[in-house]
Design a protein around this motif. Structure first.
Motif, short mmCIF file in Angstrom:
data_model
loop_
_atom_site.label_atom_id
_atom_site.label_comp_id
_atom_site.label_asym_id
_atom_site.label_seq_id
_atom_site.Cartn_x
_atom_site.Cartn_y
_atom_site.Cartn_z
N LEU A 6 16.66 -26.31 -35.15
CA LEU A 6 17.86 -25.53 -35.39
C LEU A 6 18.22 -24.59 -34.24
O LEU A 6 19.24 -23.92 -34.28
CB LEU A 6 17.72 -24.73 -36.70
N SER A 7 17.39 -24.52 -33.22
CA SER A 7 17.73 -23.65 -32.10
C SER A 7 18.90 -24.27 -31.33
O SER A 7 19.15 -25.47 -31.42
CB SER A 7 16.54 -23.48 -31.17
N ALA A 8 19.60 -23.43 -30.58
CA ALA A 8 20.78 -23.91 -29.86
C ALA A 8 20.41 -25.00 -28.85
O ALA A 8 21.12 -25.99 -28.71
CB ALA A 8 21.47 -22.75 -29.17
N ILE A 9 19.29 -24.82 -28.16
CA ILE A 9 18.89 -25.83 -27.17
C ILE A 9 18.50 -27.14 -27.87
O ILE A 9 18.87 -28.23 -27.42
CB ILE A 9 17.70 -25.31 -26.32
N ALA A 10 17.80 -27.01 -29.00
CA ALA A 10 17.39 -28.21 -29.73
C ALA A 10 18.60 -28.99 -30.19
O ALA A 10 18.66 -30.22 -30.10
CB ALA A 10 16.52 -27.82 -30.92
N MET A 11 19.59 -28.26 -30.69
CA MET A 11 20.77 -28.93 -31.22
C MET A 11 21.51 -29.67 -30.11
O MET A 11 21.96 -30.80 -30.30
CB MET A 11 21.67 -27.88 -31.86
N ALA A 12 21.62 -29.02 -28.97
CA ALA A 12 22.31 -29.67 -27.84
C ALA A 12 21.54 -30.93 -27.41
O ALA A 12 22.15 -31.96 -27.11
CB ALA A 12 22.42 -28.68 -26.68
N THR A 13 20.22 -30.84 -27.40
CA THR A 13 19.40 -31.99 -27.02
C THR A 13 19.57 -33.12 -28.03
O THR A 13 19.77 -34.28 -27.68
CB THR A 13 17.91 -31.58 -26.96
N ALA A 14 19.51 -32.75 -29.31
CA ALA A 14 19.60 -33.75 -30.38
C ALA A 14 20.94 -34.49 -30.33
O ALA A 14 21.01 -35.68 -30.63
CB ALA A 14 19.42 -33.07 -31.73
N ARG A 15 21.99 -33.78 -29.95
CA ARG A 15 23.31 -34.43 -29.90
C ARG A 15 23.36 -35.51 -28.83
O ARG A 15 24.05 -36.52 -28.99
CB ARG A 15 24.40 -33.39 -29.66
N ILE A 16 22.66 -35.28 -27.75
CA ILE A 16 22.64 -36.31 -26.70
C ILE A 16 21.92 -37.55 -27.23
O ILE A 16 22.42 -38.67 -27.10
CB ILE A 16 21.94 -35.77 -25.44
N TYR A 17 20.79 -37.33 -27.88
CA TYR A 17 20.07 -38.47 -28.47
C TYR A 17 20.94 -39.17 -29.51
O TYR A 17 20.95 -40.39 -29.60
CB TYR A 17 18.78 -37.99 -29.13
N ALA A 18 21.65 -38.37 -30.32
CA ALA A 18 22.47 -38.97 -31.37
C ALA A 18 23.52 -39.89 -30.76
O ALA A 18 23.72 -41.02 -31.22
CB ALA A 18 23.13 -37.88 -32.20
N ALA A 19 24.19 -39.41 -29.72
CA ALA A 19 25.24 -40.21 -29.08
C ALA A 19 24.66 -41.50 -28.49
O ALA A 19 25.36 -42.50 -28.38
CB ALA A 19 25.95 -39.40 -28.01
N GLU A 20 23.37 -41.47 -28.14
CA GLU A 20 22.73 -42.67 -27.60
C GLU A 20 22.32 -43.66 -28.70
O GLU A 20 21.90 -44.77 -28.41
CB GLU A 20 21.45 -42.30 -26.84
N GLY A 21 22.38 -43.17 -29.96
CA GLY A 21 21.96 -44.04 -31.05
C GLY A 21 20.47 -43.97 -31.35
O GLY A 21 19.84 -44.98 -31.67
N ALA A 22 19.90 -42.78 -31.25
CA ALA A 22 18.47 -42.61 -31.51
C ALA A 22 18.19 -42.44 -33.00
O ALA A 22 19.11 -42.24 -33.80
CB ALA A 22 17.95 -41.39 -30.75
N ALA A 23 16.90 -42.51 -33.36
CA ALA A 23 16.43 -42.10 -34.69
C ALA A 23 15.75 -40.76 -34.52
O ALA A 23 14.94 -40.58 -33.61
CB ALA A 23 15.47 -43.13 -35.24
N LEU A 24 16.10 -39.81 -35.38
CA LEU A 24 15.64 -38.44 -35.17
C LEU A 24 14.88 -37.90 -36.38
O LEU A 24 15.27 -38.12 -37.53
CB LEU A 24 16.84 -37.52 -34.89
N MET A 25 13.83 -37.15 -36.09
CA MET A 25 13.12 -36.39 -37.11
C MET A 25 13.30 -34.91 -36.75
O MET A 25 12.82 -34.46 -35.71
CB MET A 25 11.64 -36.78 -37.11
N LEU A 26 14.02 -34.20 -37.61
CA LEU A 26 14.31 -32.80 -37.33
C LEU A 26 13.37 -31.91 -38.14
O LEU A 26 13.31 -32.05 -39.36
CB LEU A 26 15.75 -32.47 -37.70
#
Ligand code: FAD
Lengths: 256, 442
Positions: free
Chosen positions: A19-39
């Motif tokens: 939930l940190s701002a840096i984490a969210m920005a990082t996660a969005r890049i992965y999301a746009a790439e089509g990753a699977a994420l565990m938050l």
């Protein structure tokens, strides 16, 4: 969106402190790439909101786990294994959570000092080691932790935080060395000033302040490229070189 | 960790004329809103703001509290089959397009910049080059969530009185948490357009009337430095979505940035005149139909980040009015004559005809007729005097001014332009206010 279930993810990524701002920005890049994420973070409602965002932005799978990462570090190996199973594999682990605290309070309150040390160092390395062990076995993957430029020289205004983050960077450097034969990557990313609500009390603006999006890009890239210690942005390598070189008799006259 | 308010002396609107002190909070999660607004009251009112692309003072609350909503920037859902999309209020049009465009969808309408938030788009019920075809943004909003400072949060939609007060409601009816709206299908992310020069105001009206049935997007650039038989000469650009192109979103970052304020000599009437006539030449030379990506077509100014600094440290005013169809021709001539005579030629002047779509909000700015938008560098008294003269022309033509662009109109002009303002006032949250509202509701 039914088709997306069948898609194979580009990467399977665990983000601690999602939930940190840096984490969210990082996660969005992965999301746009089509990753699977565990938050992973503490606040269930906020995690749900973030998961919706990342799914909408293209993540093929988003899982969440409500965990107090400081309290649960002893279970790191077990939890990491569970998350790997839920994602169907593990490619990158980002350790992003941390606790800034205040030096003033840490000086007089042992609980504050303990929390700063535990959040930024002693529990963080448990998660990194748990992730590294999985990757060592599979001979593939990366572990990326967020350190800080504050870890490059002890300063009166934040040495508790700085020492913990500096220790974390050393740990990652050593981990990278030990993992080198396996091809697994370990990286400490050291951001400078980041413009987040957490730093809103400070005077901002000027070239040294970076957005969380900019740091996020560096963090994402660190999973694939670059050395074990990366400054974010790179200019901080030079700045910290200078700051480390200033002799103490000069440094001690400053209020930094 | 709870978000707090921090003092700031640098918060400004896009025109940068007013520099005032605010207490600013930047929440990142919806669950922070309730606590932040709990201290707002008629004596200490607050205001939510977005990317601060409004030029005047409708997004300022000097000495008061501001909630900067841009940290609430999560997508909530997007149905790729139906185009229904829901996003937190701080999501920008730019971010939304990154998602929509590659999937073959687009915003139902968009202002001349993609750096506006969902909340700001609702609060000003923004319009775009396709107003005559699509209406305002509010026409596509299906639901939104609104927090009142009494702590009650509710979902409202078309038909609810509070919804129609909130669309165009200038942020005064509550804090918008998220907005759901219908996107529109596009065949490609390119447009196919053409430029048509016109030699004077009268030609503009003839050409615009003819183009509006054939083109989804229309707007005209007008030269404000030339009078006589060329008064109101310019170029009308019109376009439709290209049927066969690919689907690619724009680049997120501006290509160039204005790092500092331009020195005051950079924009004087000579450079303005040069600027306008160069543009006239260039555009005129683009003869015949052309094709381009939506980015340069819809957002030419976004290519230069912080272009508002071109106007120097004193900032600038925007002036945008709409005149009803029966007074528009004469009114536009009068307005342009007055500007040419003043020698304060606006750098950017835009003319567009609005369609007859009924307004969605009680306070929506667009109405059937013609809108003229102008920029004036802040030259103190002279600029205020010029705009006061323009106000007279607008008032006698039965027109009104766009609050998103305004930082100085009188209560009388505002109230005569927005006949439903009293009805609107009933819906205003007593814990919210702005510099604009304090002036015009007096
Ligand atoms: C280059 C340029 C071109 C433009 N072209 C056009 C155009 O073609 N058509 C047009 O209609 N406009 C145009 N505009 C104006 C712009 O679209 C509006 O001012 C828009 O409202 C700005 O959105 P924002 O997010 O910056 O909002 P702000 O300017 O920050 O705020 C605008 C209003 O919205 C309210 N608000 C913002 N967020 C919330 C929220 N979450 N809850 C409640 N209230 C909220 C504020 O209180 C304020 O009243 C243009 C502006 C620029 C700079």
């Amino acid at each position: 969106m039914t088709g997306s279930l069948a898609k194979t993810p580009s990467n399977r990524v665990v983000i601690l402190g999602a939930l940190s701002a840096i984490a969210m920005a990082t996660a969005r890049i992965y999301a746009a790439e089509g990753a699977a994420l565990m938050l992973v973070a503490r606040n269930a409602d906020r995690l749900k909101g973030l998961a919706d965002d990342l799914r909408t932005r293209g993540a093929v799978q988003v899982e969440t786990a409500v965990v107090d990462l400081e309290a649960a570090a002893a279970d790191a190996p077990a939890l990491m294994a569970v998350w790997k199973t839920r994602l169907g594999g593990l490619d990158h682990v980002h350790v992003i959570y941390g606790y800034l605290g205040t030096q003033e309070k840490a000086t007089s309150d042992p609980a504050e000092l303990a929390r700063i040390t535990s959040s930024n160092y002693s529990t963080a390395v448990q998660w990194c080691e748990a992730a590294a062990n999985i990757m060592r076995a599979q001979k593939r993957g990366s572990v990326i932790a967020i350190s800080s430029v504050a870890g490059d020289r002890g300063r009166q205004s934040n040495y508790a935080y700085g020492a913990a983050k500096g220790g974390l960077a050393l740990y990652m450097q050593g981990l990278a060395h030990s993992l080198a034969p396996t091809g697994v990557r370990a990286v400490a990313v050291k951001p400078g000033f980041v413009d987040t609500p957490m730093t809103d009390g400070l005077k901002k603006g000027g070239p040294l302040w970076a957005s969380p999006e900019k740091i996020g890009k560096i963090v994402r890239r660190a999973a694939d490229k670059g050395g074990p210690v990366q400054y974010a942005p790179g200019i901080w390598r030079m700045i910290m070189l200078v700051i480390r070189t200033v002799p103490s008799f000069v440094f001690h006259k400053t209020k930094l | 960790m709870s978000t707090r308010f921090h003092p700031s002396d640098t918060l400004a609107s896009w025109g940068r004329v007013v520099k005032a002190r605010h207490l600013v909070a930047r929440p990142r999660f919806p669950d922070e809103i309730g606590e932040l607004i709990s201290g707002f009251s008629p004596d200490a009112p607050g205001l939510a703001v977005g990317l601060r692309r409004s030029y005047g003072d409708s997004n300022l609350n000097p000495e008061g509290h501001i909630i900067d909503m841009t940290g609430l920037d999560r997508m909530i859902s997007f149905d790729r089959e139906t185009g229904l999309i829901c996003a937190e209020a701080g999501v920008s049009f730019s971010q939304a397009l990154q998602l929509l465009a590659p999937a073959g969808w687009f915003l139902p309408t968009s202002p001349g910049t993609r750096f506006v938030t969902m909340g700001g788009a609702v609060a000003n019920d923004i319009h775009g080059k396709n107003h005559h075809a699509a209406g305002t943004f509010g026409a596509s909003v299906t639901r939104l969530k609104l927090w009142r400072t009494d702590g009650v949060a509710q979902e409202v939609g078309p038909g609810d009185p509070l919804f129609h007060a909130t669309v165009g409601g200038l942020g005064l009816t509550g804090i918008i948490e998220w907005v759901e709206f219908r996107a529109v299908r596009i065949p490609s992310t390119e447009v196919e357009g053409e430029d048509t020069p016109f030699e004077n105001v009268s030609e503009y009206f003839d050409i615009a009337a003819e183009k509006k049935d054939r083109y989804e997007h229309t707007m005209a650039w007008v030269d404000c430095a030339t009078g006589g038989s060329h008064l109101g000469r310019g170029i009308l650009s019109s376009a439709n979505w290209y049927q066969h192109g690919g689907l690619t979103a724009h680049r997120e970052e501006p290509r160039r940035k204005m790092p500092i304020d331009a020195p005051s000599f950079a924009i004087n009437s000579l450079t303005v005149r040069a600027f306008n006539s160069i543009r006239h030449e260039l555009k005129t030379m683009r003869a015949g139909p052309y094709r381009q990506h939506y980015e340069p077509f819809l957002y030419p100014l976004d290519a230069i980040g912080g272009w508002n600094r071109l106007y120097g440290a004193r900032g600038f005013y925007q002036y945008q009015c709409v005149l009803p169809p029966d007074t528009a021709r004469d009114g536009v001539v009068e307005l342009l004559k007055t500007i040419v005579a003043s020698g304060q030629g606006s750098t950017l002047a835009v003319l567009k005809d609005f369609g007859p779509n009924p307004p969605v909000g009680l306070m929506s700015f667009p109405r059937e007729g013609t809108t003229l938008a102008l920029d004036f560098r802040n030259q103190g008294e002279a600029t205020l005097k010029l705009m006061a003269d323009l106000d007279q022309i607008v008032a006698s033509a039965g027109g009104r001014l766009y609050p998103a662009k305004d930082g100085r109109i009188s209560a009388a002009l505002f109230q005569s332009g927005f006949p439903k303002w009293q009805e609107f006032r009933e819906h205003v949250d007593p814990g919210l206010s702005s510099a604009f509202w304090r002036r015009v509701s007096a």
